[in-house]
Write an enzyme that holds these catalytic residues in place. Structure first.
Site, PDB file in Angstrom:
ATOM      1  CG  ASP A 471      -2.184   0.740   1.087  1.00  0.00           C
ATOM      2  OD1 ASP A 471      -2.292   1.528   0.133  1.00  0.00           O
ATOM      3  OD2 ASP A 471      -3.076   0.566   1.944  1.00  0.00           O
ATOM      4  CG  ASP A 541      -9.462   2.397  -0.600  1.00  0.00           C
ATOM      5  OD1 ASP A 541      -8.974   1.259  -0.750  1.00  0.00           O
ATOM      6  OD2 ASP A 541      -8.906   3.293   0.059  1.00  0.00           O
TER       7      ASP A 541
HETATM    8  C1  DGJ Z   1      -5.867   1.897   1.810  1.00  0.00           C
HETATM    9  C2  DGJ Z   1      -6.190   0.677   1.026  1.00  0.00           C
HETATM   10  O1  DGJ Z   1      -6.674   1.024  -0.232  1.00  0.00           O
HETATM   11  C3  DGJ Z   1      -7.207  -0.145   1.803  1.00  0.00           C
HETATM   12  O2  DGJ Z   1      -7.606  -1.245   1.045  1.00  0.00           O
HETATM   13  C4  DGJ Z   1      -6.576  -0.567   3.094  1.00  0.00           C
HETATM   14  O3  DGJ Z   1      -5.507  -1.422   2.848  1.00  0.00           O
HETATM   15  C5  DGJ Z   1      -6.134   0.642   3.875  1.00  0.00           C
HETATM   16  N1  DGJ Z   1      -5.305   1.511   3.085  1.00  0.00           N
HETATM   17  C6  DGJ Z   1      -5.385   0.228   5.117  1.00  0.00           C
HETATM   18  O4  DGJ Z   1      -4.832   1.284   5.762  1.00  0.00           O
END
Ligand code: DGJ
Length: 746
Positions: A471, A541
């Protein structure tokens, strides 16, 4: 040979059976662009397409001539491909031909991701040297033509062969001049949770550009543009694509000039970039992949999908089926312990899910997003038996374990920051801007990359981990490295990305069995550079089924299904609060790398049955849904966007899956029938609706239909007013098509 260099005319003709790319050295030594587009006879020469040496052009590389790598200050007043400041402060350049080399295959780009040829007969490369005498600058332009796709990969390298320092202020990866400006520019733009929406606008005199100044390619614009004819459709018509294999700041710009020509350029955004070349030094710029087709946007996507899936992605996961996963993030956020995770995994196993992914919050003392990034040691309060203990229990269920990391970041509340505050980027003496309570590590420092490699190797070696989600949750501010001298700060952003690539390269080499998925608050760094290391990307997301129609449609213009992470999440949706059926959510997520993003222990018995059925359907059609040809039939960006229809077809056209979606119900509206595409007209297909029992009105249940019929008359994608199926908003229809071998036996 796919590259012919005519010694007499000094014309280079790159060709395969779909496209030609032709450039020519003029009498002055300047490099002119003659043609990129339909294949032309390679035995002929095409000097008549170039500037004829008449009038002003004799003395200067002027507009409206088509130029291969235009410089500033010499009479071409359009956007230049390069600007280089010299010791005397001037930026005048005269790049003239100094030599060329043709080689089989395609050389790698040192330190940078790039497409590749697996064997020497898959591609051929010509490198053309252009030299500026007074400054000592040599620019080498490389062009690789692929045998099997209508694509040319380009890159540029700048070398200082002179005796004094040079400062590169602009260095595009590619500049492409087209003889007319009758084009629409298509870009993929949006924001967090609504990434890569399709935006189309006509070219007009002047420049239009998209760019990123975020230190990442960004959710706002993707490093990709299309120029298409206004009449080009999904199925037919001319289109060019320019895609940058790069994950940092970029610029993609199209310019219509007053003579009615068009120039498009793509590369590192010059706005925040300078690069100092001491005598003898060199910089290699990122690769740009250019594609051309007359087969519409669908044909353009076919080209990029194949090239990126097969010759950009690498490693053992390139061709392997990707597992169906469940990720605990939206199910638990930071609130979990080993037993809760195992309980979720146990239900997941029962419904057929293959991989359990533990997201953020397993390390340091991270109970919210306010601490611990950088402290990559397991939190024993939550996982008393460590990652290994958890992994063994997950393995005991017959699943494998995946893990979230965010290597490039540090929390001000962390042991790492306490020990190395200088490793966070920022200007000494000024406050650093925190976003999501975190700072960015200085990936331009070798010691930071070394530290992360060691720390993460310990983690990944400590347990049987088969998947990593990498991430990156904030963009850059105060982009400044304490390790670089003041006059080199313009190099920082590019050096940062080189550090990211270095870490990716080292970790993927050390752990070749691990499947990497890249992520940046969802799809904030969904670009070809990342795909060279991580075969799949967390697309957004936003897992709302309606929003995902737009996101996945736009993403698919350039990126293959095998790269598009797509999950079913709980309702009301955590991003938009919308409630859609489990069927609708799965029917959208099927078209990508499928998974779940919720707490499986909350399933009712009915939901368990439904999810088990979804997973079984996906696994049975996984090869088509991950590696099939993606055919877009009705766009969520057209009309009122109420209907979206797409399909995936196996390469041999024996199997296909169709997805048709309606956002809002319309009272008393007529049925809509839509012809399918990409099938074998001579085959007979068994048409099966999923879930069972949802066969559209007028279709025989499990019935046989000819490929010709399905492509001529189509299927009912929206029911009519008297259709017995339930009406309502957010409806999905999924059809599986399987060619039958023996029609008589049926
Ligand atoms: C952003 C990501 O896109 C989410 O899927 C998740 O992993 C969060 N960060 C966790 O902090």
């Amino acid at each position: 040979m796919p590259i012919r260099w005519d010694a007499e005319t000094r014309e280079a003709h790159l060709h395969n059976d779909r496209v030609s790319y032709i450039l020519r050295v003029l009498d002055t030594g300047w490099l002119a662009h003659l043609h990129f587009g339909r294949r032309l006879d390679p035995s002929r020469t095409y000097g008549h397409l170039g500037p004829q040496g008449a009038g002003a052009f004799r003395n200067r590389p002027a507009d409206p001539a088509l130029l291969e790598y235009p410089v500033a200050e010499r009479g071409d007043f359009r956007a230049p491909a390069c600007v280089v400041e010299q010791a005397d402060g001037s930026t005048v350049l005269d790049l003239v031909y100094a030599g060329h080399r043709i080689r089989r295959g395609k050389p790698a780009l040192p330190g940078l991701p790039a497409t590749y040829a697996e064997t020497d007969d898959e591609a051929e490369t010509v490198e053309v040297d252009l030299a500026d005498g007074p400054s000592g600058l040599t620019v080498t332009l490389a062009y690789s033509i692929f045998r099997d796709v209508p694509c040319v990969a380009r890159n540029a390298r700048f070398r200082n062969d002179g005796a004094t320092m040079l400062r590169v202020r602009c260095a595009m990866s590619a500049s492409l001049d087209l003889p007319d400006d009758g084009w629409d520019m298509v870009q993929l733009s949006g924001a967090w949770a609504r990434e890569r929406h399709v935006v189309t606008r006509p070219l007009a005199p002047g420049r239009v550009s998209i760019s990123s100044a975020r230190g990442a390619s960004g959710a706002e614009h993707n490093p990709f543009v299309i120029l298409k004819r206004p009449s080009t459709t999904e199925e037919a018509g001319e289109a060019y694509g320019l895609s940058l294999v790069y994950s940092g700041d970029f610029l993609a710009e199209a310019e219509g000039d007053s003579f009615g020509t068009a120039r498009v350029r793509i590369g590192i955004d010059p706005a925040n970039f300078t690069w100092t070349l001491e005598p003898g030094a060199e910089i290699v710029l990122p690769e740009a992949v250019l594609a051309y087709t007359t087969d519409g946007l669908g044909g353009l996507s076919d080209a990029y999908h194949r090239l990126y899936r097969e010759r950009l992605v690498r490693g053992r996961w390139r061709d392997a089926p990707r597992p169906v996963l469940v990720n605990n993030w939206e199910g638990t956020y930071f609130d979990f312990d080993e037993d809760r995770l195992v309980a979720m995994a146990s239900v997941a196993r029962d419904v057929g899910i293959e991989l359990f992914v533990l997201d953020d919050g397993w390390f340091g003392e991270r109970d919210d997003d306010d601490s611990s990034l950088g402290d990559w040691t397991v939190d024993r309060r939550k996982l008393p038996n460590g990652l290994d203990g958890l992994a063994r229990r997950i393995q005991g269920l017959g699943m494998s374990l995946g893990l979230w990391i965010e290597p490039e970041m540090v929390s001000p509340r962390s042991r790492l920051f306490a020990a190395h505050p200088e490793w966070a980027i920022g200007v000494p003496g000024r406050p650093r801007t925190e976003i999501r309570n975190q700072l960015v590590l200085d990936m331009s420092r070798a010691e930071v990359v070394d530290h992360l490699f060691a720390a993460l190797s310990d983690v990944l070696g400590s347990a049987p981990i088969s998947y990593v989600k990498w991430d990156m949750n904030r963009n850059m501010t105060e982009a400044y490295s304490g390790a670089l001298p003041p006059d080199r700060q313009g190099e920082f952003r590019h050096r940062y990305i080189l550090g990211v690539y270095d870490l990716y390269a080292r970790l993927t080499a050390a752990f070749p069995h691990i499947l990497f998925e890249s992520c940046a608050s969802g799809g904030g760094r969904f670009d070809p550079g990342m795909l060279a290391y991580a075969p799949q990307t967390w697309t957004s997301d936003d897992t709302d089924a309606v929003e995902r129609l737009a996101i996945q449609w736009g993403t698919s213009l350039v990126y293959p299904l095998s790269s598009i992470g797509a999950h079913v999440s709980a309702v009301p949706n955590h991003q938009v609060g919308r409630v859609t059926s489990l069927t609708m959510r799965a029917a959208v997520a099927f078209f990508g790398v499928f998974g779940y993003e919720l707490d499986t222990t909350t399933f009712t018995d009915e939901e368990r049955r439904e999810v088990a059925d979804q997973v079984a359907f996906y696994v049975a059609h996984r090869d088509v849904l991950q590696r099939g040809r993606f055919v877009r039939l009705r766009s969520p960006f057209e009309g009122d966007g109420n209907e979206t229809v797409w399909m995936a077809v196996s390469d041999d056209r024996r199997r296909a899956v169709v997805g048709a979606y309606r956002v809002l119900d319309r009272p008393y509206a007529g049925p809509v029938r839509l012809p399918l595409r990409g099938l074998d007209p001579d085959a007979v297909y068994r048409v099966t609706a999923w879930p069972a029992g949802t066969t559209p009105h007028g279709e025989p249940e499990g019935g046989l239909r000819g490929g010709d019929d399905l492509m001529a008359t189509g299927v009912v994608v929206r029911p009519g007013p008297f259709d017995p199926r339930p009406h309502g908003d957010f409806q999905a229809l999924v059809l599986a098509l399987d060619a039958v071998e023996d029609v008589a036996a049926g």
